[in-house]
Design an enzyme around this catalytic site. Structure first.
Site, PDB file in Angstrom:
ATOM      1  N   ASP A 169       0.866  -1.181   0.000  1.00 27.53           N
ATOM      2  CA  ASP A 169       0.000   0.000   0.000  1.00 27.53           C
ATOM      3  C   ASP A 169       0.897   1.222   0.000  1.00 27.53           C
ATOM      4  OD1 ASP A 169      -1.817   2.193   0.948  1.00 27.53           O
ATOM      5  OD2 ASP A 169      -3.233   0.530   1.095  1.00 27.53           O
ATOM      6  N   ALA A 188     -12.775  -4.806  -5.711  1.00 26.15           N
ATOM      7  CA  ALA A 188     -12.473  -3.383  -5.664  1.00 26.15           C
ATOM      8  C   ALA A 188     -13.346  -2.646  -6.673  1.00 26.15           C
ATOM      9  CB  ALA A 188     -10.987  -3.161  -5.945  1.00 26.15           C
ATOM     10  N   ARG A 189     -12.825  -2.400  -7.872  1.00 26.26           N
ATOM     11  CA  ARG A 189     -13.553  -1.744  -8.942  1.00 26.26           C
ATOM     12  C   ARG A 189     -13.212  -2.427 -10.260  1.00 26.26           C
ATOM     13  NH1 ARG A 189     -16.385   0.185  -5.613  1.00 26.26           N
ATOM     14  NH2 ARG A 189     -17.033   2.362  -5.364  1.00 26.26           N
ATOM     15  N   ASP A 201     -16.542  -9.131  -8.178  1.00 27.34           N
ATOM     16  CA  ASP A 201     -17.731  -8.450  -7.669  1.00 27.34           C
ATOM     17  C   ASP A 201     -17.944  -7.110  -8.358  1.00 27.34           C
ATOM     18  OD1 ASP A 201     -19.924  -8.285  -5.706  1.00 27.34           O
ATOM     19  OD2 ASP A 201     -18.779  -6.637  -4.847  1.00 27.34           O
ATOM     20  N   GLU A 244     -21.641  -2.446 -15.727  1.00 22.94           N
ATOM     21  CA  GLU A 244     -22.559  -3.121 -14.811  1.00 22.94           C
ATOM     22  C   GLU A 244     -24.000  -2.813 -15.194  1.00 22.94           C
ATOM     23  OE1 GLU A 244     -21.322  -2.063 -10.839  1.00 22.94           O
ATOM     24  OE2 GLU A 244     -19.574  -3.377 -10.971  1.00 22.94           O
ATOM     25  N   HIS A 269     -21.793  -6.762  -7.544  1.00 20.81           N
ATOM     26  CA  HIS A 269     -21.306  -5.597  -6.805  1.00 20.81           C
ATOM     27  C   HIS A 269     -21.991  -5.522  -5.439  1.00 20.81           C
ATOM     28  CE1 HIS A 269     -18.977  -1.728  -7.730  1.00 20.81           C
ATOM     29  NE2 HIS A 269     -19.075  -1.837  -6.412  1.00 20.81           N
ATOM     30  N   ALA A 325     -20.597  -4.808  -0.208  1.00 19.67           N
ATOM     31  CA  ALA A 325     -20.995  -4.001   0.943  1.00 19.67           C
ATOM     32  C   ALA A 325     -22.446  -4.222   1.355  1.00 19.67           C
ATOM     33  CB  ALA A 325     -20.790  -2.524   0.620  1.00 19.67           C
TER      34      ALA A 325
END
Length: 319
Positions: free
Chosen positions: A169, A230-231, A255, A260, A279, A282
């Site tokens: 990171d 993530a994306r 995901d 989308e 997606h 969350a």
């Protein structure tokens, strides 16, 4: 009376949050698709609770009473923050609110891929009742790109079941916290090369476009797994599909997609041994409630004339 326009279905569906919003005197308008209803709702909206749809300058211009765009989640790549700032509109997000939910789903994918749950489920459902041998998770290496709120939790869970965790990171504080819990720090190339499962927990900014492309996949261990919660922008989907078809990668969990919903005819959707989800990382009851509470707390603060601490453009608006 504050009028909330929500493009986030989970906010409008969360009974406790909806009740709290209405008790505070808010009117909730739920409109997802663009069209006349959306334009009418924007004309009334004082607060826009944003889900995945793009919120840009023209959208904001259609909402002359808009005070804030409040992301019902963390990733704000779909919100034009400079455009909001130029119009004096506050932009907030909910850091940490859904981190546990995404992390749990990611670690679940590690187990699902390692134990061939997709293949073995299909074996029973189809009547074959054949077995495909899996791999033990304990002792395997989990590579993490991103060690923030989500990646850090994934690391802690993985270490708890005896995995070796190597991660990267760019944020020094996140790296230091990960190192203290037992994560081995390395540069991205080493993380990619060492991982039995590579899990992505980076932001969807343009700089991360195709973070994992054909060259990066070629450096992964033959038969490794890739997890993208993530994306969609961070993975070259065509390269991933090709690696799955060729057997370079043994499986993937996805995901987030470039488009989308994804095209059912796309290479990725036709590739073998992929665990798909819409997606929904969350989307748990706990995360929705925590996120909704943060959104309503920020609205209450804005109503007093203040700019919330979570505002992503707070410094600019407070000048």
């Amino acid at each position: 009376m504050a009028v909330l326009l929500t493009t986030s279905p989970s906010f409008a569906r969360a009974g406790d949050i909806a009740d709290r919003a209405e008790a505070a005197g808010h009117t909730i308008l739920r409109v997802i698709e663009d069209g006349p209803e959306m334009q009418a709702a924007l004309a009334r909206a004082q607060y826009l609770v944003a889900g995945l749809p793009r919120i840009d300058g023209p959208v904001m211009d259609a909402a002359p009473n808009l005070k804030a765009v409040l992301k019902h989640g963390v990733g704000v790549d779909s919100i034009d923050i400079p455009a909001a700032t130029a119009r004096g509109i506050v932009v907030t997000s909910c850091p940490g609110a859904n981190a546990l939910s995404v992390a749990e789903l990611a670690i679940g994918a590690v187990f699902a891929l390692s134990r061939n749950l997709l293949w073995n489920h299909d074996s029973v459902a189809s009547g074959r009742f054949e077995r495909q041998r899996g791999r033990e998770v304990t002792g395997a290496t989990l590579g993490l790109l991103g060690l923030g709120q989500i990646g850090g939790r994934v690391a802690r869970m993985a270490l708890g079941v005896g995995m070796t965790v190597v991660g990267y990171d760019p944020d020094e504080a996140a790296s230091a916290e990960a190192l203290a819990m037992g994560v081995e720090l390395a540069d991205p190339d080493e993380v990619i090369a060492r991982a039995d499962t590579l899990s992505l927990h980076v932001t969807g900014v343009e700089a991360n476009r195709d973070l994992i492309g054909a060259a990066e996949i070629a450096r992964m261990k033959p038969g490794a797994f890739l997890v993208n919660y993530a994306r969609g922008i961070v993975v070259d989907e065509d390269a991933l599909a090709a690696a799955l078809v060729s057997g370079q990668l043994a499986g993937a969990a996805v995901d987030a997609f470039r488009t989308e919903p994804p095209d059912p005819a796309s290479g990725l959707m036709q590739a073998p041994n992929v665990l798909y989800s819409p997606h929904t990382g969350a989307d748990t009851q706990g995360a929705v409630i925590r996120t909704g509470e943060m959104v309503l707390d920020d609205i209450a603060e804005i109503e007093t004339g203040a700019v919330p601490a979570r505002a992503l453009n707070g410094k600019e608006l407070n000048r």
